[in-house]
Design a protein around this motif. Structure first.
Motif, PDB file in Angstrom:
ATOM      1  N   ARG A 171       1.563   2.720  -3.417  1.00 43.32           N
ATOM      2  CA  ARG A 171       0.398   3.126  -4.235  1.00 43.32           C
ATOM      3  C   ARG A 171      -0.266   4.083  -3.786  1.00 43.32           C
ATOM      4  O   ARG A 171      -0.913   4.729  -4.468  1.00 43.32           O
ATOM      5  N   ASP A 172       0.240   4.537  -2.443  1.00 44.51           N
ATOM      6  CA  ASP A 172      -0.636   5.579  -1.776  1.00 44.51           C
ATOM      7  C   ASP A 172      -0.308   7.180  -2.108  1.00 44.51           C
ATOM      8  O   ASP A 172      -1.036   8.059  -1.812  1.00 44.51           O
TER       9      ASP A 172
ATOM     10  N   ARG B 278       0.854  -1.345  -0.183  1.00 51.58           N
ATOM     11  CA  ARG B 278       0.162   0.007  -0.017  1.00 51.58           C
ATOM     12  C   ARG B 278       0.846   1.363   0.127  1.00 51.58           C
ATOM     13  O   ARG B 278       0.249   2.268  -0.372  1.00 51.58           O
TER      14      ARG B 278
END
Length: 227
Positions: free
Chosen positions: A65-66, A62
């Motif tokens: 991708r954040d 994550r």
């Protein structure tokens, strides 16, 4: 630490994209803090990664991708803090500070590393493609071969192709690594060959099987030049 426990630690690290690079018993002059409960660390295990090992787990995480800054550091801290706690250890990270922990000094004490002309350490197996990600402190000894003091590959390297591979001569045994010359060259644009990874590192005969993927190299180069 028992052999099965060490094998489990290795497996858990590998699943997250990391690997053990060595271990040593700290002494008073190594700059190793006590474990959280005040007990001294009886072993420091150095955790690292190579391009191919970490890139897959990182790009699935994550943090990648954040859109927030420093995805690799944040992923590293989350995963290795969790793994350290699960194995009864304390994790220290090279990106937390100041003051910063002497990771290069610790790596040299683990053995198998040498100071390269590039300013980074070179490992006998992984060459210059090793990234130091954490140090795990243990209240118990770790069962690893004692390799402290063993030299790395640079001492026995006669051809030293890393010294002639840089297109702007940013590597020198006399003056070391000229960071400004390197960055100025990279700022000419991503079409130059260096954006696929430092050409001096690519020229090192050690660790050829552990080079980063092109996307991984681009990720690091963008971070290096501040893009």
């Amino acid at each position: 630490m028992s052999a099965p426990a060490l094998a489990k630690l290795n497996d858990d690290l590998a699943a997250a994209g990391f690997l053990l690079l060595g271990s040593f018993e700290p002494s008073a002059d190594d700059g190793v803090p006590d474990i959280a409960d005040g007990r001294p660390a009886r072993a420091l295990s150095l955790v690292g990664s190579t391009g191919p090992s970490l890139w897959g787990p990182l790009t699935s995480a994550r943090e990648y991708r954040d859109g927030a800054p420093h995805p690799m550091d944040r992923y590293t801290k989350r995963e290795l803090t969790r793994l350290a706690a699960g194995h009864g250890r304390k994790a220290l990270f090279p990106f937390e500070g100041p003051p910063y922990f002497p990771f290069q000094q610790w790596a040299l004490k683990c053995g198998g590393f040498s100071q390269s002309p590039l300013g980074v350490l070179a490992h006998e197996t992984y060459g210059t493609w090793t990234g130091f990600r954490a140090a795990l402190l243990s209240p118990d000894p770790v069962i690893l071969p004692d390799r402290s003091g063993e030299p790395g590959p640079c001492e026995g390297c006669r051809d030293r192709p890393c010294l002639t591979a840089c297109p702007v001569g940013a590597i020198s045994t006399e003056t070391g690594y000229n960071v400004s010359a390197c960055k100025d060259h990279l700022h000419k644009g991503p079409e130059i060959a260096c954006w696929s990874g430092c050409l001096a590192r690519h020229a090192c005969p050690y660790g050829q099987d552990h080079k980063p993927h092109p996307e991984n190299a681009l990720f690091h180069m963008k971070s290096f030049v501040g893009l």
